[in-house]
Each structure stands twice: as C-alpha cells, then as structure tokens.
Design a protein around this motif. Structure first.
Motif, mmCIF file in Angstrom:
data_model
loop_
_atom_site.group_PDB
_atom_site.id
_atom_site.type_symbol
_atom_site.label_atom_id
_atom_site.label_comp_id
_atom_site.label_asym_id
_atom_site.label_seq_id
_atom_site.Cartn_x
_atom_site.Cartn_y
_atom_site.Cartn_z
ATOM 1 N N GLU A 204 0.847 -1.193 0.000
ATOM 2 C CA GLU A 204 0.000 0.000 0.000
ATOM 3 C C GLU A 204 0.884 1.245 0.000
ATOM 4 O O GLU A 204 2.078 1.200 0.342
ATOM 5 N N ASN B 136 0.039 5.495 0.812
ATOM 6 C CA ASN B 136 -0.920 6.566 1.066
ATOM 7 C C ASN B 136 -2.364 6.060 0.945
ATOM 8 O O ASN B 136 -2.808 5.256 1.732
ATOM 9 N N THR B 137 -3.069 6.511 -0.079
ATOM 10 C CA THR B 137 -4.498 6.181 -0.189
ATOM 11 C C THR B 137 -4.792 4.988 -1.106
ATOM 12 O O THR B 137 -5.946 4.719 -1.428
ATOM 13 N N ASP C 222 -13.353 6.509 -5.249
ATOM 14 C CA ASP C 222 -12.207 5.784 -5.813
ATOM 15 C C ASP C 222 -11.997 4.412 -5.165
ATOM 16 O O ASP C 222 -11.130 3.654 -5.595
ATOM 17 N N ALA C 223 -12.757 4.115 -4.153
ATOM 18 C CA ALA C 223 -12.560 2.865 -3.428
ATOM 19 C C ALA C 223 -12.795 1.666 -4.353
ATOM 20 O O ALA C 223 -13.803 1.585 -5.047
ATOM 21 N N GLY D 185 -7.821 2.064 -5.220
ATOM 22 C CA GLY D 185 -8.152 2.968 -4.121
ATOM 23 C C GLY D 185 -8.576 2.196 -2.888
ATOM 24 O O GLY D 185 -9.279 1.182 -2.982
ATOM 25 N N LYS D 186 -8.115 2.647 -1.725
ATOM 26 C CA LYS D 186 -8.469 1.966 -0.478
ATOM 27 C C LYS D 186 -9.976 2.062 -0.220
ATOM 28 O O LYS D 186 -10.648 2.970 -0.717
ATOM 29 N N GLU E 97 -11.705 5.426 0.554
ATOM 30 C CA GLU E 97 -11.491 6.553 -0.343
ATOM 31 C C GLU E 97 -12.721 6.928 -1.182
ATOM 32 O O GLU E 97 -12.608 7.421 -2.292
#
Length: 230
Positions: free
Chosen positions: A180, A182-183, A209-210, A202-203, A206
């Motif tokens: 991983e 950042n995001t 964007d997830a 994307g996490k 987010e």
C-alpha cells in the motif's frame, strides 16, 4: 545218337529256356523318387496396428500490434503492446515514430520514457538507469480517474483502468495484496513466476475511488516504483 547225349541235349534246352524266360519275362525298373512339393506356409496377419499419421495443428498466429492505435494494445505481465520488458527503449521509441504512433519522450529527471497522447491514458516505461537501454518496467495511468475521451487498453481478460478490484479478482484468482501507499493498495499476480502485473486500487475508505483500478504496472517486483524513478 546215344541215350546219354540225348538227355544232355534236352537238359541244355530246358535250362536255356528257363534262363531265357527269366531274362525276358521280368524287367528291372528304377523307382522314381517323387520331388517333394513346396511346403506351404500359413501367413498370419500382423496384429500390430499400422501407425496412423497425425497432423499437429499449426499454432494460432499472434495478432500484429497496431502501433498507431495504443488503445488496442494489450497489457500483460510482460508489457503493454509494443513496449515489452527486456526490449530496447530506443528501438521502441523509433518504431512508434516510424509507424505514426504516439510520441514517446524521454524524461530529464528520471530514466523513463513518457507517452502523453489524447488517444490513451498516460504511459510510462523505464530503465534501471540513464546508462541502460533495457526496459525494466511499464505503467499505464498516473493514478487519477480515467478521462472519458481516453479509452484504456486492457489485459487479455478485459481488465483496464476504471475496472474494479472485484473484477480483477474474478479474472485473476491468484491475485494477492502486495502493499500500500498513502491512499492506495497494490494487488499483484505473477503468472510466469517472475514478472508481476500489479493493479493500483483505491483503499476502501477513499469514497468514489474505493476499489477502482487507477494504474496498472508491469515489472519484476510486486509493487511499482513509488515515483517511477527507481
């Protein structure tokens, strides 16, 4: 003629007659030995089946890469379209230019080549150093959402930018979380056991964007270079 002479003459005649009869009444025949006929040989058909000729189908030809249509390039663990790991960066730049393809420009700050063309999301391919010409990594996308007028190349399984993590997991059952930053999270798979195909996702926290793929990278590691400058 005296009686003794007459008897002698008669005896001679009788004996001579018997001898003559023996010589003329019987014949000696030499037996003929028959020539044996050729021995007949029974021919037994062979039970071993004759070899059957088999035809090996010719392998399917590899589709030619359209250098002038980057949106049609296929992403895999070995590269993107004409940009292949182990290939020459200089030769790739020249081939694209000769075919009227997108312009590939060398970056000054990093040993990478960038393709910024309106027909495709941003593409990077890099070498280990400025002194090397061997392509060691390729990346599609710069981490932002895919622009509508820039269609994404995809993998052979149909996974491209803006695909979801769930879709990638369905296409690649061996996909695993590899890191991983950042995001984002990195999810990768190494089909050949050496080179990695890595999806940046994307996490879950987010928002929009997830779970959405924002970049696809290819290289010898489970995560892409953080700034692609190695």
């Amino acid at each position: 003629m005296t009686t003794s002479r007459l008897l002698t003459a008669l005896t001679t005649v009788v004996v001579g007659g018997f001898v003559l009869a023996g010589c003329t009444g019987e014949s000696t025949t030499t037996p003929v030995t028959p020539t044996p006929s050729a021995t007949s040989v029974e021919v037994t058909p062979s039970t071993t089946p004759s070899a059957t000729a088999t035809t090996t189908p010719a392998p399917e030809p590899t589709p030619a890469v359209d250098l002038a249509d980057p949106a049609s390039w296929v992403m895999s663990s070995t590269g993107l379209g004409p940009i292949q790991l182990g290939g020459s960066a200089t030769a790739t730049i020249d081939e694209l230019a000769a075919a009227g393809g997108p312009v590939a420009t060398r970056e000054e700050a990093c040993p990478v080549v960038g393709i910024d063309d309106p027909s495709v999301p941003f593409v990077y391919f890099g070498t280990d150093s400025f002194d090397s010409d061997v392509i060691t990594s390729v990346r599609l996308g710069i981490g932002s959402q895919l622009e509508a007028d820039r269609p994404s190349p995809t993998t052979a399984e149909g996974i491209g930018l803006d695909s979801t993590l769930a879709e990638a997991q369905a296409a690649y059952p061996a996909l695993e979380r590899t890191g991983e930053y950042n995001t984002v999270e990195y999810w990768g798979v190494a089909p050949s056991g050496d080179d990695w195909l890595v999806f940046t996702v994307g996490k879950p926290v987010e928002g929009a964007d997830a779970g959405t793929i924002s970049t696809i990278s290819v290289g010898d590691g489970p995560v892409p270079p953080s700034e692609f400058c190695g």
